[in-house]
Design a protein around this motif. Structure first.
Motif, PDB file in Angstrom:
ATOM      1  N   GLY A   1       0.608  -1.213   0.119  1.00 24.55           N
ATOM      2  CA  GLY A   1       0.030   0.216  -0.142  1.00 24.55           C
ATOM      3  C   GLY A   1       0.844   1.280   0.303  1.00 24.55           C
ATOM      4  O   GLY A   1       2.297   1.150  -0.173  1.00 24.55           O
ATOM      5  N   PRO A   2       0.468   2.485  -0.695  1.00 30.14           N
ATOM      6  CA  PRO A   2       1.135   3.962  -0.493  1.00 30.14           C
ATOM      7  C   PRO A   2       1.383   4.187   0.513  1.00 30.14           C
ATOM      8  O   PRO A   2       1.410   3.728   1.840  1.00 30.14           O
ATOM      9  CB  PRO A   2      -0.136   4.779  -0.518  1.00 30.14           C
ATOM     10  CG  PRO A   2      -1.104   4.463   0.008  1.00 30.14           C
ATOM     11  CD  PRO A   2      -0.741   2.946   0.299  1.00 30.14           C
ATOM     12  N   ALA A   3       3.191   4.020   0.842  1.00 34.44           N
ATOM     13  CA  ALA A   3       4.172   4.425   2.416  1.00 34.44           C
ATOM     14  C   ALA A   3       3.539   6.717   2.290  1.00 34.44           C
ATOM     15  O   ALA A   3       2.638   6.465   1.720  1.00 34.44           O
ATOM     16  CB  ALA A   3       5.234   4.585   1.490  1.00 34.44           C
ATOM     17  N   TRP A   4       4.371   6.541   3.791  1.00 35.17           N
ATOM     18  CA  TRP A   4       3.708   7.654   4.774  1.00 35.17           C
ATOM     19  C   TRP A   4       4.228   8.572   3.017  1.00 35.17           C
ATOM     20  O   TRP A   4       2.677   9.681   3.324  1.00 35.17           O
ATOM     21  CB  TRP A   4       4.195   7.832   5.440  1.00 35.17           C
ATOM     22  CG  TRP A   4       3.461   8.607   5.991  1.00 35.17           C
ATOM     23  CD1 TRP A   4       4.522   9.839   6.119  1.00 35.17           C
ATOM     24  CD2 TRP A   4       2.420   9.558   6.921  1.00 35.17           C
ATOM     25  NE1 TRP A   4       3.441  11.168   6.666  1.00 35.17           N
ATOM     26  CE2 TRP A   4       2.462  10.630   6.994  1.00 35.17           C
ATOM     27  CE3 TRP A   4       1.246   8.718   6.659  1.00 35.17           C
ATOM     28  CZ2 TRP A   4       1.351  11.426   8.145  1.00 35.17           C
ATOM     29  CZ3 TRP A   4      -0.146   9.617   7.834  1.00 35.17           C
ATOM     30  CH2 TRP A   4       0.786  10.594   7.713  1.00 35.17           C
ATOM     31  N   ALA A   5       5.284   8.969   2.048  1.00 39.14           N
ATOM     32  CA  ALA A   5       5.638   9.693   1.587  1.00 39.14           C
ATOM     33  C   ALA A   5       4.649   9.952   0.329  1.00 39.14           C
ATOM     34  O   ALA A   5       4.511  11.151  -0.452  1.00 39.14           O
ATOM     35  CB  ALA A   5       7.336   9.185   1.531  1.00 39.14           C
ATOM     36  N   GLU A   6       4.459   8.997   0.092  1.00 42.44           N
ATOM     37  CA  GLU A   6       3.336   8.891  -1.123  1.00 42.44           C
ATOM     38  C   GLU A   6       1.855   9.523  -0.846  1.00 42.44           C
ATOM     39  O   GLU A   6       1.094   9.584  -2.219  1.00 42.44           O
ATOM     40  CB  GLU A   6       2.577   7.362  -1.694  1.00 42.44           C
ATOM     41  CG  GLU A   6       4.475   6.725  -1.944  1.00 42.44           C
ATOM     42  CD  GLU A   6       4.361   5.144  -2.346  1.00 42.44           C
ATOM     43  OE1 GLU A   6       3.616   4.479  -3.883  1.00 42.44           O
ATOM     44  OE2 GLU A   6       4.096   3.865  -2.317  1.00 42.44           O
ATOM     45  N   LEU A   7       1.659   9.996   0.195  1.00 45.06           N
ATOM     46  CA  LEU A   7       0.138  10.588   0.782  1.00 45.06           C
ATOM     47  C   LEU A   7       0.448  11.524   0.384  1.00 45.06           C
ATOM     48  O   LEU A   7       1.606  12.209   0.174  1.00 45.06           O
ATOM     49  CB  LEU A   7       0.063  10.028   1.890  1.00 45.06           C
ATOM     50  CG  LEU A   7      -0.240   8.677   2.584  1.00 45.06           C
ATOM     51  CD1 LEU A   7      -0.649   8.949   4.106  1.00 45.06           C
ATOM     52  CD2 LEU A   7      -1.445   8.025   1.614  1.00 45.06           C
TER      53      LEU A   7
ATOM     54  N   GLN B   1      -1.775  13.437   4.534  1.00 48.03           N
ATOM     55  CA  GLN B   1      -0.438  13.572   5.969  1.00 48.03           C
ATOM     56  C   GLN B   1      -1.025  14.294   6.539  1.00 48.03           C
ATOM     57  O   GLN B   1      -0.860  14.417   7.553  1.00 48.03           O
ATOM     58  CB  GLN B   1       0.994  14.404   5.089  1.00 48.03           C
ATOM     59  CG  GLN B   1       1.286  12.836   4.394  1.00 48.03           C
ATOM     60  CD  GLN B   1       2.696  13.766   4.313  1.00 48.03           C
ATOM     61  OE1 GLN B   1       3.469  15.021   4.218  1.00 48.03           O
ATOM     62  NE2 GLN B   1       3.780  12.622   3.207  1.00 48.03           N
ATOM     63  N   GLN B   2      -1.710  15.528   6.503  1.00 48.11           N
ATOM     64  CA  GLN B   2      -2.195  16.126   7.479  1.00 48.11           C
ATOM     65  C   GLN B   2      -2.937  15.418   8.389  1.00 48.11           C
ATOM     66  O   GLN B   2      -3.468  16.169   9.253  1.00 48.11           O
ATOM     67  CB  GLN B   2      -2.139  17.703   7.133  1.00 48.11           C
ATOM     68  CG  GLN B   2      -2.978  18.601   8.043  1.00 48.11           C
ATOM     69  CD  GLN B   2      -3.557  19.910   7.580  1.00 48.11           C
ATOM     70  OE1 GLN B   2      -3.074  20.575   6.394  1.00 48.11           O
ATOM     71  NE2 GLN B   2      -3.932  21.018   8.029  1.00 48.11           N
ATOM     72  N   ILE B   3      -4.401  14.961   7.732  1.00 46.95           N
ATOM     73  CA  ILE B   3      -5.862  14.588   8.122  1.00 46.95           C
ATOM     74  C   ILE B   3      -5.007  13.513   8.937  1.00 46.95           C
ATOM     75  O   ILE B   3      -5.492  13.369   9.615  1.00 46.95           O
ATOM     76  CB  ILE B   3      -6.647  14.471   6.922  1.00 46.95           C
ATOM     77  CG1 ILE B   3      -7.174  15.542   6.446  1.00 46.95           C
ATOM     78  CG2 ILE B   3      -7.674  13.480   7.230  1.00 46.95           C
ATOM     79  CD1 ILE B   3      -8.225  15.249   5.318  1.00 46.95           C
ATOM     80  N   LEU B   4      -4.306  12.071   8.382  1.00 47.67           N
ATOM     81  CA  LEU B   4      -4.309  11.610   9.073  1.00 47.67           C
ATOM     82  C   LEU B   4      -3.130  11.295   9.901  1.00 47.67           C
ATOM     83  O   LEU B   4      -1.790  10.666  10.444  1.00 47.67           O
ATOM     84  CB  LEU B   4      -3.949   9.811   7.969  1.00 47.67           C
ATOM     85  CG  LEU B   4      -5.417   9.996   7.061  1.00 47.67           C
ATOM     86  CD1 LEU B   4      -5.037   9.024   6.317  1.00 47.67           C
ATOM     87  CD2 LEU B   4      -5.860   9.458   7.687  1.00 47.67           C
ATOM     88  N   ALA B   5      -2.206  12.807  10.098  1.00 45.46           N
ATOM     89  CA  ALA B   5      -0.772  12.838  11.012  1.00 45.46           C
ATOM     90  C   ALA B   5      -0.776  12.138  12.301  1.00 45.46           C
ATOM     91  O   ALA B   5       0.535  11.390  12.875  1.00 45.46           O
ATOM     92  CB  ALA B   5      -0.232  14.302  11.274  1.00 45.46           C
ATOM     93  N   PRO B   6      -2.226  11.927  13.167  1.00 46.65           N
ATOM     94  CA  PRO B   6      -1.901  11.036  14.196  1.00 46.65           C
ATOM     95  C   PRO B   6      -1.180   9.631  13.705  1.00 46.65           C
ATOM     96  O   PRO B   6      -0.852   9.076  14.785  1.00 46.65           O
ATOM     97  CB  PRO B   6      -3.082  10.437  14.629  1.00 46.65           C
ATOM     98  CG  PRO B   6      -3.932  12.260  14.067  1.00 46.65           C
ATOM     99  CD  PRO B   6      -2.915  12.231  12.919  1.00 46.65           C
ATOM    100  N   LEU B   7      -1.553   8.660  12.971  1.00 44.78           N
ATOM    101  CA  LEU B   7      -0.952   7.607  12.118  1.00 44.78           C
ATOM    102  C   LEU B   7      -0.382   7.500  11.626  1.00 44.78           C
ATOM    103  O   LEU B   7       0.398   6.276  11.424  1.00 44.78           O
ATOM    104  CB  LEU B   7      -2.535   6.675  11.711  1.00 44.78           C
ATOM    105  CG  LEU B   7      -3.602   7.109  11.810  1.00 44.78           C
ATOM    106  CD1 LEU B   7      -4.428   7.017  10.584  1.00 44.78           C
ATOM    107  CD2 LEU B   7      -3.662   6.416  13.381  1.00 44.78           C
ATOM    108  N   LYS B   8       1.362   8.900  11.546  1.00 49.95           N
ATOM    109  CA  LYS B   8       2.274   9.095  11.358  1.00 49.95           C
ATOM    110  C   LYS B   8       3.216   7.934  11.548  1.00 49.95           C
ATOM    111  O   LYS B   8       3.803   7.507  11.029  1.00 49.95           O
ATOM    112  CB  LYS B   8       2.652   9.974  11.259  1.00 49.95           C
ATOM    113  CG  LYS B   8       4.061  10.243  10.727  1.00 49.95           C
ATOM    114  CD  LYS B   8       4.801  11.475  10.206  1.00 49.95           C
ATOM    115  CE  LYS B   8       5.773  11.347   9.712  1.00 49.95           C
ATOM    116  NZ  LYS B   8       6.533  13.047   9.345  1.00 49.95           N
ATOM    117  N   ASN B   9       2.970   7.781  13.026  1.00 44.39           N
ATOM    118  CA  ASN B   9       3.933   7.099  13.211  1.00 44.39           C
ATOM    119  C   ASN B   9       4.211   5.292  13.722  1.00 44.39           C
ATOM    120  O   ASN B   9       5.231   4.693  13.627  1.00 44.39           O
ATOM    121  CB  ASN B   9       4.588   7.365  14.913  1.00 44.39           C
ATOM    122  CG  ASN B   9       5.103   9.165  15.321  1.00 44.39           C
ATOM    123  OD1 ASN B   9       5.889   9.515  14.196  1.00 44.39           O
ATOM    124  ND2 ASN B   9       4.883   8.695  16.232  1.00 44.39           N
TER     125      ASN B   9
END
Length: 121
Positions: free
Chosen positions: A7-13, A18-26
């Motif tokens: 699936g998409p890596a964080w950098a691909e978002l 990324q801003q919306i899903l920021a709590p899930l970044k780590n």
């Protein structure tokens, strides 16, 4: 045979996702592809949500991000069980949950202890 796509890596978002899903970044790299797609779909709907819904979603993501893998597994199981409860009985469960949450911490621990099976000897 190709390995399954992660699936998409964080950098691909994109930046908005990324801003919306920021709590899930780590934890993003540990999320299975199907769940990543679910989160991305939720991020797509986010701009159309009312501000209260956006705030609730952010709080829930933050809470979810703080759970251990075991707690997440338990939360998923609880959700599956609740989804099987007939709609007319869900109100009763919500009432019981509200009453439980209103208990002082010590009384909650006592109630929890009563529900756990005795350890095998």
């Amino acid at each position: 045979m190709q390995p399954p796509k992660k699936g998409p890596a964080w950098a691909e978002l994109n930046a908005e996702q990324q801003q919306i899903l920021a709590p899930l970044k780590n934890d993003w790299e540990n999320i299975v592809p199907e769940r990543r797609r679910n989160w991305i779909n939720l991020a797509k709907r986010y701009p159309k949500m009312k501000p209260e819904e956006q705030q609730r979603m952010q709080r829930r993501m933050q809470s979810w991000a703080q759970l251990t893998p075991e707690q997440r597994k338990q939360a998923r199981e609880n959700y599956r069980r609740l989804s099987k409860v007939p709609p007319e009985k869900r109100g009763d469960l919500r009432q019981q949950w509200s009453e439980y949450q209103a208990l002082p911490p010590q009384e909650r621990q006592n109630a929890d202890a009563k529900k756990k099976p005795a350890p095998a000897k």
